[in-house]
Scaffold this active site. Structure first.
Site, PDB file in Angstrom:
ATOM      1  N   GLU A 242      -6.147  -7.485  -0.964  1.00 20.70           N
ATOM      2  CA  GLU A 242      -6.521  -7.293   0.437  1.00 20.70           C
ATOM      3  C   GLU A 242      -7.873  -6.611   0.521  1.00 20.70           C
ATOM      4  O   GLU A 242      -8.080  -5.544  -0.050  1.00 20.70           O
ATOM      5  CB  GLU A 242      -5.466  -6.459   1.173  1.00 20.70           C
ATOM      6  CG  GLU A 242      -5.784  -6.190   2.643  1.00 20.70           C
ATOM      7  CD  GLU A 242      -4.708  -5.345   3.308  1.00 20.70           C
ATOM      8  OE1 GLU A 242      -3.513  -5.589   3.047  1.00 20.70           O
ATOM      9  OE2 GLU A 242      -5.065  -4.429   4.090  1.00 20.70           O
TER      10      GLU A 242
ATOM     11  N   GLU B 113       0.827  -1.198   0.000  1.00 17.35           N
ATOM     12  CA  GLU B 113       0.000   0.000   0.000  1.00 17.35           C
ATOM     13  C   GLU B 113       0.867   1.257   0.000  1.00 17.35           C
ATOM     14  O   GLU B 113       1.267   1.752   1.062  1.00 17.35           O
ATOM     15  CB  GLU B 113      -0.936   0.015   1.216  1.00 17.35           C
ATOM     16  CG  GLU B 113      -2.058  -1.004   1.140  1.00 17.35           C
ATOM     17  CD  GLU B 113      -2.988  -0.943   2.345  1.00 17.35           C
ATOM     18  OE1 GLU B 113      -2.608  -0.308   3.354  1.00 17.35           O
ATOM     19  OE2 GLU B 113      -4.075  -1.521   2.282  1.00 17.35           O
TER      20      GLU B 113
END
Length: 589
Positions: free
Chosen positions: A249, A146
């Site tokens: 995710e 991320e």
């Protein structure tokens, strides 16, 4: 193909599995949007992500846990987050997945990978070498979990602030790592993170990595987070444009993982799963841990070695296990209490297109959320139920300059247009906007709205120097809440008020396109439309996509707008045998 199937049969015997995802589907690749198997058939990965390999949650990185996910839960993939680039741990998990007959995503679980490019190159190069040495075909490589802040400090850093890591930075990092993998694994799927917690897939779609095959892009969401709902449109845009996205995710909770104990919102989760399952996108759920938060799949005291019964599962664990077990077994959505969603690509040309999309990239004439920037400085996102999409952008420090940058696509021509923004502030000042690094600069004055949560519109003139795509940097000084903005053609009233003339151009583009439509237009003062020939139906949509008005305009040159339509910003869509055309407008009285 016969030889490949024979080898896969030998592989199945070697791992002691008569039929497993690996033995049946072999080497995966990408075909447009879809993950496909060795026979070129679409294949959806559904499985679990482990938690960070830190804080003692790495104790779940065991062969027993992987086998439980594969055999008892029906998962066909696991994701192993490796934040310290521990090659030994990654290789062990790769082996465990192989023994269980399922696929694995090896994830560099970092918010700052671009600062560790050299280490990442070495890590992924060595992992690919191990894959080649073992003859494995079940490994996918996730290069950057991320991305968050450009000037970050370490894999765990979510607090640095400042500018978000841009797609250009992420792309350059990925392009430095990919060759290290390809030197030993020419076919494995490589997954690249995207800006702003891997929510900025549209930024990558505008400027994808080229010259490489089997490159996918990451999208993350948390289903109980209301502000993440608009990310579903990112998935649909990807599908409709053959742009490969993998959801490496997602959680059942709010974006914080449910650390405060807020329960999962089942309705919001069902909406998400119906959407992505109808589209057919691969996913891994967060997370295999007993952390004591809503997104954790296991209750406290669950064995690190798997073999979990229902008493060891949280609401999240039970919900996701049910999805994997039934859907990976080939059962339909009804088997898990879901119904197919409307994911027709035609929605992107109709009312649904006006749903706000969390990507930092917007189309000309459509609303763009303030907090969905590509790059920024001295700003923060604030949740607020009465804001558009329940959140807005705010200054971190009112005494310093704040700015956010966006990409605007599908600009019809160079010229002068209307800039509209919704802001809230306790003071007076100027909202400045610079296009393409200062090619044009302008500003609009705003006055106090009386509160940082009482929003009001400001309207100004903006010069767009080129047809197609431009970057817009919006800045201000002082405490200000910035909700949403749009750039659109001027109606006749705005043309007078802002001094915009039809066909007024900034630079020659070789064709005389007018920046104010001479055909389909709206006169705000008279509340009437000028209708070109060849159209039969006029529809009016709110900026969130709700149809508020519709009328038959066949053979009519002028049509008055019904008084039931209140003041506000709308998208008018004309349709008929001639096709479809649209115009964003402001109803002022």
């Amino acid at each position: 193909m016969v030889l490949k199937k024979l080898l896969m049969g030998v592989l199945a015997v070697a791992i002691g599995v008569i039929a497993s995802p690996i033995s049946e589907h072999g080497q995966l690749s990408l075909k447009g949007f879809d993950v496909v198997d060795m026979n070129g058939q679409p294949y959806i990965l559904r499985g679990m992500s482990f938690f960070w390999d830190d804080w003692n949650y790495e104790r779940f990185f065991t062969e027993g846990a992987v086998k439980t996910i594969a055999n008892d839960w029906g998962g066909n993939v696991v994701r192993t987050p490796i934040h310290a680039l521990d090659e030994s741990r990654a290789k062990s998990m790769i082996d465990y997945a192989f023994y269980a007959g399922i696929y694995i995503i090896v994830d560099y679980h970092s918010h700052c990978a671009h600062k560790e490019a050299s280490s990442a190159q070495s890590f992924f190069g060595n992992i690919a070498s191990y894959v080649k040495q073992k003859g494995y075909v079940h490994v996918l490589y996730e290069l950057y979990n991320e991305p968050l802040y450009e000037n970050c400090n370490g894999a765990n850093d979510t607090q640095s602030g400042g500018s978000l890591t841009s797609w250009n930075t992420i792309k350059q990092y990925a392009e430095s790592v990919i060759p290290k993998i390809r030197a030993n694994d020419p076919n494995g799927i490589i997954i690249v993170g995207t800006p702003n917690y891997s929510q900025g897939t549209e930024a990558a779609r505008v400027n994808p990595i080229t010259g490489q095959k089997n490159i996918a892009y990451t999208l993350h969401f948390y289903a109980s987070e209301s502000g993440h709902g608009s990310l579903r449109w990112n998935v649909l845009r990807a599908k409709c444009n053959d742009f490969p996205v993998i959801i490496t995710e997602w959680g059942v909770s709010k974006a914080d993982g449910g650390q405060n104990g807020t329960p999962m919102n089942k309705s919001m989760n069902d909406t998400w799963m119906s959407w992505i399952e109808t589209i057919g996108v691969s996913w891994a759920n967060w997370s295999i841990s007993d952390k004591g938060e809503t997104s954790a799949a296991l209750t406290g005291g669950a064995s690190p070695n798997g073999g979990w019964n229902d008493g060891n599962l949280t609401a999240s664990g039970k919900y996701v296990k049910n999805l994997m077990k039934n859907l990976n077994d080939g059962k339909g959505l009804s088997s898990v209490g879901l119904s197919p969603a409307n994911v027709d690509c035609a929605q992107l040309e109709g009312g649904g297109q006006y749903e706000f999309v969390r990507n930092g990239v917007g189309n000309f004439g459509y609303a763009v959320q303030g907090e969905n920037y590509m790059d920024s400085s001295n700003v923060k996102t604030v949740d607020y139920d009465k804001a558009q999409n329940k959140s807005y952008l705010a200054s971190q420090n009112g005494s310093a300059e704040s700015w956010a940058e966006y990409t605007l696509m599908d600009i019809p021509a160079s010229g002068y247009y209307v800039f509209y923004a919704s802001v809230a502030t306790n003071g007076n000042g100027y909202l400045r906007y610079s296009v393409d690094e200062g090619a044009t600069v302008d500003s609009v004055e705003y006055s106090s709205t009386g509160s940082l949560t009482k929003f009001s519109g400001v309207l100004g003139k903006i010069a767009l120097p080129v047809e197609g795509t431009s970057n817009i940097k919006i800045s201000w000084t002082g405490d200000l809440s910035f909700d949403v903005f749009t750039v659109m053609p001027a109606d006749s009233a705005d043309s007078v008020n802002l001094g915009i003339k039809a066909g007024e151009q900034i630079v020659s583009i070789g064709s005389a396109k007018a920046s104010v439509s001479d055909q389909f237009r709206f006169d705000a003062r008279n509340r009437s439309f000028v209708i070109p020939e060849g159209y039969e139906r006029l529809s009016l949509f709110s900026v969130k996509g709700r149809k508020v008005y519709s009328a038959d305009v066949t053979g009519k040159a002028n049509v008055g707008l019904d008084r039931s339509v209140k003041k506000g910003v709308y998208m008018a869509v004309l349709s008929g045998a001639k096709g479809q055309t649209s115009l964003q407008l402001k109803v002022t009285e």
